[in-house]
Design a protein around this motif. Structure first.
Motif, short mmCIF file in Angstrom:
data_model
loop_
_atom_site.label_atom_id
_atom_site.label_comp_id
_atom_site.label_asym_id
_atom_site.label_seq_id
_atom_site.Cartn_x
_atom_site.Cartn_y
_atom_site.Cartn_z
N VAL A 162 54.28 -15.52 -23.20
CA VAL A 162 53.86 -15.22 -24.22
C VAL A 162 53.85 -15.93 -25.67
N ILE A 189 46.35 -10.91 -26.28
CA ILE A 189 47.21 -11.78 -25.78
C ILE A 189 47.50 -13.00 -25.59
N TRP A 249 50.06 -9.52 -10.20
CA TRP A 249 50.63 -9.50 -10.95
C TRP A 249 49.92 -7.94 -11.91
N GLY A 274 50.21 1.66 -15.59
CA GLY A 274 51.06 0.90 -15.30
C GLY A 274 52.25 0.61 -15.72
N ILE A 321 52.99 -3.77 -20.72
CA ILE A 321 52.75 -4.14 -20.11
C ILE A 321 52.06 -4.93 -19.31
N TRP A 322 50.96 -5.76 -20.74
CA TRP A 322 50.83 -7.33 -20.90
C TRP A 322 51.80 -8.35 -20.99
N ARG A 323 52.67 -7.80 -21.45
CA ARG A 323 54.74 -8.84 -21.50
C ARG A 323 55.09 -8.93 -19.81
N GLU A 324 54.95 -7.65 -19.63
CA GLU A 324 55.56 -7.26 -18.25
C GLU A 324 54.68 -8.32 -17.56
N ARG A 325 52.95 -7.91 -17.06
CA ARG A 325 51.82 -8.91 -16.20
C ARG A 325 52.33 -10.24 -16.73
#
Lengths: 162, 79
Positions: A3, A17, A41, A144, B59-63
């Motif tokens: 990221v 992101i 994922w 999630g 959550i998105w960082r884990e994804r």
């Protein structure tokens, strides 16, 4: 680091992101196009996702559920609004009932994905995820969230309560 | 609301639109006071929204990490 940036827009309830991957554009695109890769994922290991329908065409829909540690299921749906292989993708996403049927009484969210060739076999993927209400965001989090994280938070709470 | 609009270099209609978005997100409240519409920030809701977005980011960082792992499995020459 995968990221490279993350921007939170409180007013618009939007998270943007930006990721950079050591893989080509076509390979990165498959993460979205191939449901078998997607389900590896999308959910955390403790809440794996299963896509039962996947019509990857403009206007096409997908159905999925996530299965919790006790076998409980959370259902969701997607609609593919725009597909510009391999550079852009727009998805409407919402919650579904226990039978997997879209629950249209709840607002839906939007995901906009763009995929860019950085050269040298590297790819940038930007995901902007928008939600209309705080409640919707909270429900998505419930679905999630890494179970380990929830457990860790629970343990901290328990320790503090002692 | 007209008082609010005077603060910004945009039209009354534009301010109205922004307030409507914030209201739908539950971040501001509109109350009628006489002929005036009063707009106030809902601080509790704003804090909730901030917290929710922070968690959503996690959550998105884990994804992202999981995506990276999947990509690493595939030898580059076959992509």
């Amino acid at each position: 680091m995968t990221v490279v940036s993350s921007v939170k827009d409180l007013e618009a309830l939007t998270l943007t992101i930006v990721n950079e991957f050591d893989a080509g554009v076509d390979r990165v695109w498959q993460l979205w196009e191939d449901p078998r890769q997607l389900e590896r994922w999308w959910g955390p290991p403790t809440w794996p996702a299963t896509f039962t329908d996947f019509d990857f065409t403009v206007g096409g829909e997908a159905r999925y559920h996530m299965t919790g540690p006790e076998g409980e299921k959370a259902h969701g749906w997607w609609r593919f609004l725009a597909i510009g292989r391999p550079a852009s993708l727009e998805i409407e996403d919402g919650f579904a009932d226990a039978n997997g049927e879209p629950d249209l009484s709840q607002p839906s969210g939007r995901m906009r994905v763009s995929v860019e060739d950085l050269g040298g076999g590297r790819t940038r993927m930007t995901i902007a995820s928008h939600n209309d209400t705080v409640e919707q965001l909270q429900e998505l989090i419930e679905m999630g969230m890494e179970e380990g994280m929830k457990e860790a938070l629970g343990q901290i709470d328990a320790m503090l309560a002692e | 609301m007209s008082g609010l609009a005077a603060f910004y270099a945009m039209s009354f209609a534009a301010v109205q639109k922004h307030v409507a978005v914030l209201e739908r997100a539950g971040l501001v409240r509109k109350d009628k006071r006489g002929r005036e519409q009063m707009v106030s920030a809902d601080h509790e809701r704003l804090a909730l929204a901030r917290q929710a977005l922070d968690r959503y980011e996690e959550i998105w960082r884990e994804r992202s990490l999981r995506m990276d792992r999947i990509l690493a499995e595939t030898p580059r020459e076959t992509t």
